[in-house]
Design a protein around this motif. Structure first.
Motif, PDB file in Angstrom:
ATOM      1  N   UNK A 134      34.250  73.052  46.047  1.00  0.00           N
ATOM      2  CA  UNK A 134      34.540  73.663  44.751  1.00  0.00           C
ATOM      3  C   UNK A 134      33.357  74.474  44.271  1.00  0.00           C
ATOM      4  N   UNK A 135      33.626  75.650  43.725  1.00  0.00           N
ATOM      5  CA  UNK A 135      32.559  76.453  43.139  1.00  0.00           C
ATOM      6  C   UNK A 135      33.176  77.516  42.248  1.00  0.00           C
ATOM      7  N   UNK A 136      32.307  78.184  41.509  1.00  0.00           N
ATOM      8  CA  UNK A 136      32.755  79.388  40.819  1.00  0.00           C
ATOM      9  C   UNK A 136      32.880  80.488  41.877  1.00  0.00           C
ATOM     10  N   UNK A 137      33.541  81.588  41.505  1.00  0.00           N
ATOM     11  CA  UNK A 137      33.728  82.687  42.463  1.00  0.00           C
ATOM     12  C   UNK A 137      33.791  83.995  41.681  1.00  0.00           C
ATOM     13  N   UNK A 138      33.910  85.123  42.405  1.00  0.00           N
ATOM     14  CA  UNK A 138      33.940  86.426  41.749  1.00  0.00           C
ATOM     15  C   UNK A 138      34.999  86.457  40.661  1.00  0.00           C
ATOM     16  N   UNK A 139      34.625  86.897  39.469  1.00  0.00           N
ATOM     17  CA  UNK A 139      35.553  86.945  38.341  1.00  0.00           C
ATOM     18  C   UNK A 139      35.336  85.807  37.374  1.00  0.00           C
ATOM     19  N   UNK A 140      34.648  84.751  37.820  1.00  0.00           N
ATOM     20  CA  UNK A 140      34.294  83.647  36.920  1.00  0.00           C
ATOM     21  C   UNK A 140      33.020  83.965  36.146  1.00  0.00           C
ATOM     22  N   UNK A 141      32.235  84.925  36.629  1.00  0.00           N
ATOM     23  CA  UNK A 141      30.957  85.272  36.021  1.00  0.00           C
ATOM     24  C   UNK A 141      31.063  85.351  34.501  1.00  0.00           C
ATOM     25  N   UNK A 142      30.007  84.888  33.829  1.00  0.00           N
ATOM     26  CA  UNK A 142      29.964  84.970  32.373  1.00  0.00           C
ATOM     27  C   UNK A 142      30.693  83.856  31.665  1.00  0.00           C
ATOM     28  N   UNK A 143      31.515  83.109  32.407  1.00  0.00           N
ATOM     29  CA  UNK A 143      32.308  82.049  31.797  1.00  0.00           C
ATOM     30  C   UNK A 143      31.517  80.755  31.650  1.00  0.00           C
ATOM     31  N   UNK A 144      32.131  79.751  31.019  1.00  0.00           N
ATOM     32  CA  UNK A 144      31.411  78.534  30.657  1.00  0.00           C
ATOM     33  C   UNK A 144      31.382  77.443  31.727  1.00  0.00           C
ATOM     34  N   UNK A 145      30.300  76.666  31.695  1.00  0.00           N
ATOM     35  CA  UNK A 145      30.235  75.372  32.366  1.00  0.00           C
ATOM     36  C   UNK A 145      30.374  74.344  31.251  1.00  0.00           C
ATOM     37  N   UNK A 146      31.519  73.660  31.218  1.00  0.00           N
ATOM     38  CA  UNK A 146      31.875  72.754  30.122  1.00  0.00           C
ATOM     39  C   UNK A 146      31.542  71.316  30.488  1.00  0.00           C
ATOM     40  N   UNK A 147      30.723  70.674  29.668  1.00  0.00           N
ATOM     41  CA  UNK A 147      30.316  69.295  29.922  1.00  0.00           C
ATOM     42  C   UNK A 147      30.563  68.479  28.655  1.00  0.00           C
ATOM     43  N   UNK A 148      31.128  67.302  28.820  1.00  0.00           N
ATOM     44  CA  UNK A 148      31.501  66.489  27.652  1.00  0.00           C
ATOM     45  C   UNK A 148      30.315  65.656  27.177  1.00  0.00           C
ATOM     46  N   UNK A 149      30.022  65.754  25.887  1.00  0.00           N
ATOM     47  CA  UNK A 149      28.924  64.996  25.297  1.00  0.00           C
ATOM     48  C   UNK A 149      29.323  63.557  25.032  1.00  0.00           C
ATOM     49  N   UNK A 150      28.339  62.744  24.672  1.00  0.00           N
ATOM     50  CA  UNK A 150      28.581  61.320  24.404  1.00  0.00           C
ATOM     51  C   UNK A 150      29.560  61.127  23.251  1.00  0.00           C
ATOM     52  N   UNK A 151      29.618  62.110  22.335  1.00  0.00           N
ATOM     53  CA  UNK A 151      30.519  61.995  21.180  1.00  0.00           C
ATOM     54  C   UNK A 151      31.914  62.529  21.489  1.00  0.00           C
ATOM     55  N   UNK A 152      32.138  62.922  22.747  1.00  0.00           N
ATOM     56  CA  UNK A 152      33.464  63.395  23.139  1.00  0.00           C
ATOM     57  C   UNK A 152      33.652  64.894  23.020  1.00  0.00           C
ATOM     58  N   UNK A 153      32.745  65.569  22.323  1.00  0.00           N
ATOM     59  CA  UNK A 153      32.858  67.025  22.201  1.00  0.00           C
ATOM     60  C   UNK A 153      32.451  67.694  23.512  1.00  0.00           C
ATOM     61  N   UNK A 154      33.092  68.820  23.786  1.00  0.00           N
ATOM     62  CA  UNK A 154      32.706  69.618  24.953  1.00  0.00           C
ATOM     63  C   UNK A 154      31.610  70.586  24.545  1.00  0.00           C
ATOM     64  N   UNK A 155      30.557  70.629  25.354  1.00  0.00           N
ATOM     65  CA  UNK A 155      29.456  71.556  25.127  1.00  0.00           C
ATOM     66  C   UNK A 155      29.381  72.513  26.310  1.00  0.00           C
ATOM     67  N   UNK A 156      29.062  73.768  26.015  1.00  0.00           N
ATOM     68  CA  UNK A 156      28.922  74.753  27.090  1.00  0.00           C
ATOM     69  C   UNK A 156      27.443  74.814  27.491  1.00  0.00           C
ATOM     70  N   UNK A 157      27.139  74.178  28.612  1.00  0.00           N
ATOM     71  CA  UNK A 157      25.753  74.070  29.080  1.00  0.00           C
ATOM     72  C   UNK A 157      25.342  75.223  29.988  1.00  0.00           C
ATOM     73  N   UNK A 158      26.318  75.968  30.504  1.00  0.00           N
ATOM     74  CA  UNK A 158      25.973  77.015  31.458  1.00  0.00           C
ATOM     75  C   UNK A 158      26.846  78.244  31.326  1.00  0.00           C
ATOM     76  N   UNK A 159      26.289  79.374  31.793  1.00  0.00           N
ATOM     77  CA  UNK A 159      27.015  80.641  31.908  1.00  0.00           C
ATOM     78  C   UNK A 159      27.016  80.995  33.398  1.00  0.00           C
ATOM     79  N   UNK A 160      28.196  81.184  33.981  1.00  0.00           N
ATOM     80  CA  UNK A 160      28.266  81.476  35.422  1.00  0.00           C
ATOM     81  C   UNK A 160      27.415  82.701  35.737  1.00  0.00           C
TER      82      UNK A 160
END
Length: 270
Positions: A210-236
């Motif tokens: 699994x990986x990002x690929x062409x066309x995913x660039x600029x999009x988010x890496x979504x990781x769930x915090x301890x409080x359940x909220x999703x945080x965007x930790x990365x930009x492809x």
């Protein structure tokens, strides 16, 4: 400390409403990309450019304020005319509740060097011509706390309309892929990314599946915090020239937590 706290609160853009989708994502442990649940990543944007009278998807983006979208610097070309599409799931059909907005201005990080992607600073902010109305389909992403570092093997999801495999087809429906974070000590090893990867980046994936690929660039890496909220930790940002799912060549993301103050400064001064 109060200054940092204030920055976190303002960046989360009235944090009460960020990172909690009205339609929670189906976060199965499927390895390899899969169709996302419709509108379950409601901060996901499609950056599109105009050519021959038609609009074409080129990159992803993340809605971080009602009139600001975050994307990758390498997605931006001064010769192109762009629009940002929000509230989308299938790019090929009309969807009630989705909206296309023109950029008012685009600010690329001043240290970005298009001839040296490995230098980092692959981040740009798009100010929209209007404040969008938030809805069940269009919500704000939470940003991580400044300088926060994800632990190795943290499960995150990359989302986008990028190619399904190297040189493969572009999907109509938004895709999600489970990626495990690879810490900097591992990712910077010889045989992995070596000195190409910098501390202001996040590595995730590298299992050869699994990986990002062409066309995913600029999009988010979504990781769930301890409080359940999703945080965007990365930009492809980039992947291996050898192919999208190459072993020991994880997807590389701009580390958002290294840019909180830059994001705030750009939003305040524009």
């Amino acid at each position: 400390m109060l200054g940092i706290l204030f920055a976190v609160l303002t960046l989360a853009t009235a944090a009460l409403g960020c990172g909690v989708p009205a339609y929670p994502p189906a976060v199965s442990k499927v390895v390899g990309g899969e169709d996302a649940r419709p509108y379950s990543w409601p901060w996901q944007a499609s950056l599109q450019y105009s050519s021959s009278g038609k609009w074409h998807h080129t990159c992803g983006g993340t809605l971080i304020a009602s009139n600001w979208v975050m994307t990758a610097a390498h997605c931006i070309s001064s010769s192109r005319t762009y629009r940002v599409f929000l509230g989308k799931y299938n790019l090929n059909v009309e969807e009630a509740g989705s909206i296309a907005v023109q950029p008012q201005k685009i600010i690329v990080h001043e240290k970005w060097n298009p001839n040296n992607v490995a230098n980092g600073y692959d981040i740009a902010l798009i100010k929209l011509t209007e404040h969008v109305t938030l809805s069940k389909q269009i919500e704000l992403a939470c940003l991580p706390a400044p300088q926060s570092i994800l632990a190795s093997n943290t499960a995150c999801y990359v989302t986008g309309w990028g190619r399904l495999q190297t040189n493969g087809a572009l999907p109509d429906d938004l895709q999600q892929g489970l990626l495990l974070v690879v810490d900097y000590a591992t990712c910077s090893k010889t045989g992995w990314w070596g000195s190409t990867v910098k501390r202001n980046m996040v590595c995730a994936g590298g299992d050869g599946i699994t990986s990002s690929c062409n066309g995913d660039s600029g999009g988010p890496l979504n990781c769930q915090g301890a409080d359940g909220r999703w945080e965007v930790h990365g930009i492809v940002s980039f992947g291996s020239a050898l192919g999208c799912n190459f072993y020991h060549k994880p997807s590389v993301f701009t580390r958002v937590s290294d840019f909180n103050s830059w994001i705030q400064q750009v939003m305040d001064s524009n």
